[in-house]
Design a protein around this motif. Structure first.
Motif, PDB file in Angstrom:
ATOM      1  N   ALA A 227      -3.522  -3.760  18.184  1.00 31.32           N
ATOM      2  CA  ALA A 227      -2.122  -4.193  18.240  1.00 31.32           C
ATOM      3  C   ALA A 227      -1.635  -4.250  19.683  1.00 31.32           C
ATOM      4  N   THR A 228      -0.707  -5.161  19.933  1.00 30.86           N
ATOM      5  CA  THR A 228      -0.044  -5.274  21.229  1.00 30.86           C
ATOM      6  C   THR A 228       1.458  -5.072  21.015  1.00 30.86           C
ATOM      7  N   THR A 229       2.200  -5.038  22.089  1.00 30.34           N
ATOM      8  CA  THR A 229       3.652  -4.883  21.968  1.00 30.34           C
ATOM      9  C   THR A 229       4.266  -6.037  21.177  1.00 30.34           C
ATOM     10  N   ALA A 230       3.639  -7.181  21.202  1.00 27.81           N
ATOM     11  CA  ALA A 230       4.147  -8.336  20.448  1.00 27.81           C
ATOM     12  C   ALA A 230       4.055  -8.122  18.936  1.00 27.81           C
ATOM     13  N   ASP A 231       3.276  -7.142  18.499  1.00 31.30           N
ATOM     14  CA  ASP A 231       3.092  -6.875  17.073  1.00 31.30           C
ATOM     15  C   ASP A 231       4.078  -5.844  16.512  1.00 31.30           C
ATOM     16  N   GLN A 232       4.923  -5.271  17.340  1.00 29.09           N
ATOM     17  CA  GLN A 232       5.804  -4.187  16.909  1.00 29.09           C
ATOM     18  C   GLN A 232       6.666  -4.551  15.705  1.00 29.09           C
TER      19      GLN A 232
ATOM     20  N   GLU B 154      -2.766   4.139  19.624  1.00 24.14           N
ATOM     21  CA  GLU B 154      -3.531   2.892  19.540  1.00 24.14           C
ATOM     22  C   GLU B 154      -3.653   2.513  18.067  1.00 24.14           C
ATOM     23  N   VAL B 155      -3.344   1.257  17.746  1.00 26.60           N
ATOM     24  CA  VAL B 155      -3.313   0.805  16.359  1.00 26.60           C
ATOM     25  C   VAL B 155      -4.217  -0.409  16.196  1.00 26.60           C
ATOM     26  N   LEU B 156      -5.033  -0.351  15.146  1.00 28.27           N
ATOM     27  CA  LEU B 156      -5.849  -1.511  14.776  1.00 28.27           C
ATOM     28  C   LEU B 156      -5.172  -2.242  13.625  1.00 28.27           C
ATOM     29  N   LEU B 157      -5.245  -3.556  13.668  1.00 28.06           N
ATOM     30  CA  LEU B 157      -4.630  -4.398  12.642  1.00 28.06           C
ATOM     31  C   LEU B 157      -5.693  -5.167  11.875  1.00 28.06           C
TER      32      LEU B 157
ATOM     33  N   ALA C 167      -2.719  -4.812   6.958  1.00 29.39           N
ATOM     34  CA  ALA C 167      -2.918  -3.374   7.096  1.00 29.39           C
ATOM     35  C   ALA C 167      -2.975  -2.998   8.575  1.00 29.39           C
ATOM     36  N   ALA C 168      -2.627  -1.727   8.840  1.00 27.38           N
ATOM     37  CA  ALA C 168      -2.679  -1.200  10.197  1.00 27.38           C
ATOM     38  C   ALA C 168      -3.060   0.275  10.126  1.00 27.38           C
ATOM     39  N   VAL C 169      -3.874   0.715  11.088  1.00 34.72           N
ATOM     40  CA  VAL C 169      -4.344   2.101  11.129  1.00 34.72           C
ATOM     41  C   VAL C 169      -4.253   2.619  12.555  1.00 34.72           C
ATOM     42  N   SER C 170      -3.766   3.852  12.697  1.00 34.25           N
ATOM     43  CA  SER C 170      -3.766   4.521  13.988  1.00 34.25           C
ATOM     44  C   SER C 170      -5.169   5.005  14.299  1.00 34.25           C
ATOM     45  N   VAL C 171      -5.691   4.626  15.448  1.00 37.22           N
ATOM     46  CA  VAL C 171      -7.008   5.084  15.884  1.00 37.22           C
ATOM     47  C   VAL C 171      -6.956   6.587  16.140  1.00 37.22           C
ATOM     48  N   ASP C 172      -5.816   7.066  16.628  1.00 34.85           N
ATOM     49  CA  ASP C 172      -5.676   8.472  17.014  1.00 34.85           C
ATOM     50  C   ASP C 172      -5.596   9.416  15.810  1.00 34.85           C
ATOM     51  N   THR C 173      -4.889   9.012  14.768  1.00 34.45           N
ATOM     52  CA  THR C 173      -4.624   9.926  13.647  1.00 34.45           C
ATOM     53  C   THR C 173      -5.231   9.484  12.323  1.00 34.45           C
TER      54      THR C 173
END
Length: 79
Positions: free
Chosen positions: A8-13, A31-34, A43-49
């Motif tokens: 994800a980028t800031t444009a995806d917020q 950091e988020v994967l889309l 779907a979106a997932v936090s890489v960190d958590t």
């Protein structure tokens, strides 16, 4: 259908917040994967958590699992 997995980028917020509202959840942090199907966020997932959100009106559960595997999260193996 075409699947795209990307960071994800800031444009995806806005799209992430919209998806979180649909899922009645908080947006993932860090950091988020889309996962996008034909350019639409499913779907979106936090890489960190490993925290995830997904479109409850689509078959998106497998995409969450795929994102967690892609992120290397130990939660990918949780039952």
């Amino acid at each position: 259908m075409s699947l795209t997995i990307r960071t994800a980028t800031t444009a995806d917020q806005f799209a992430i917040r919209r998806l979180a509202v649909l899922d009645s959840a908080s947006p993932p942090t860090g950091e988020v994967l889309l996962a996008e199907m034909d350019g639409e966020l499913w779907a979106a997932v936090s890489v960190d958590t490993g925290d995830a959100i997904a479109d409850p009106f689509r078959w998106s559960g497998d995409l969450v699992d795929l994102l967690r595997v892609h992120a290397g999260s130990p939660l990918a193996h949780a039952a």
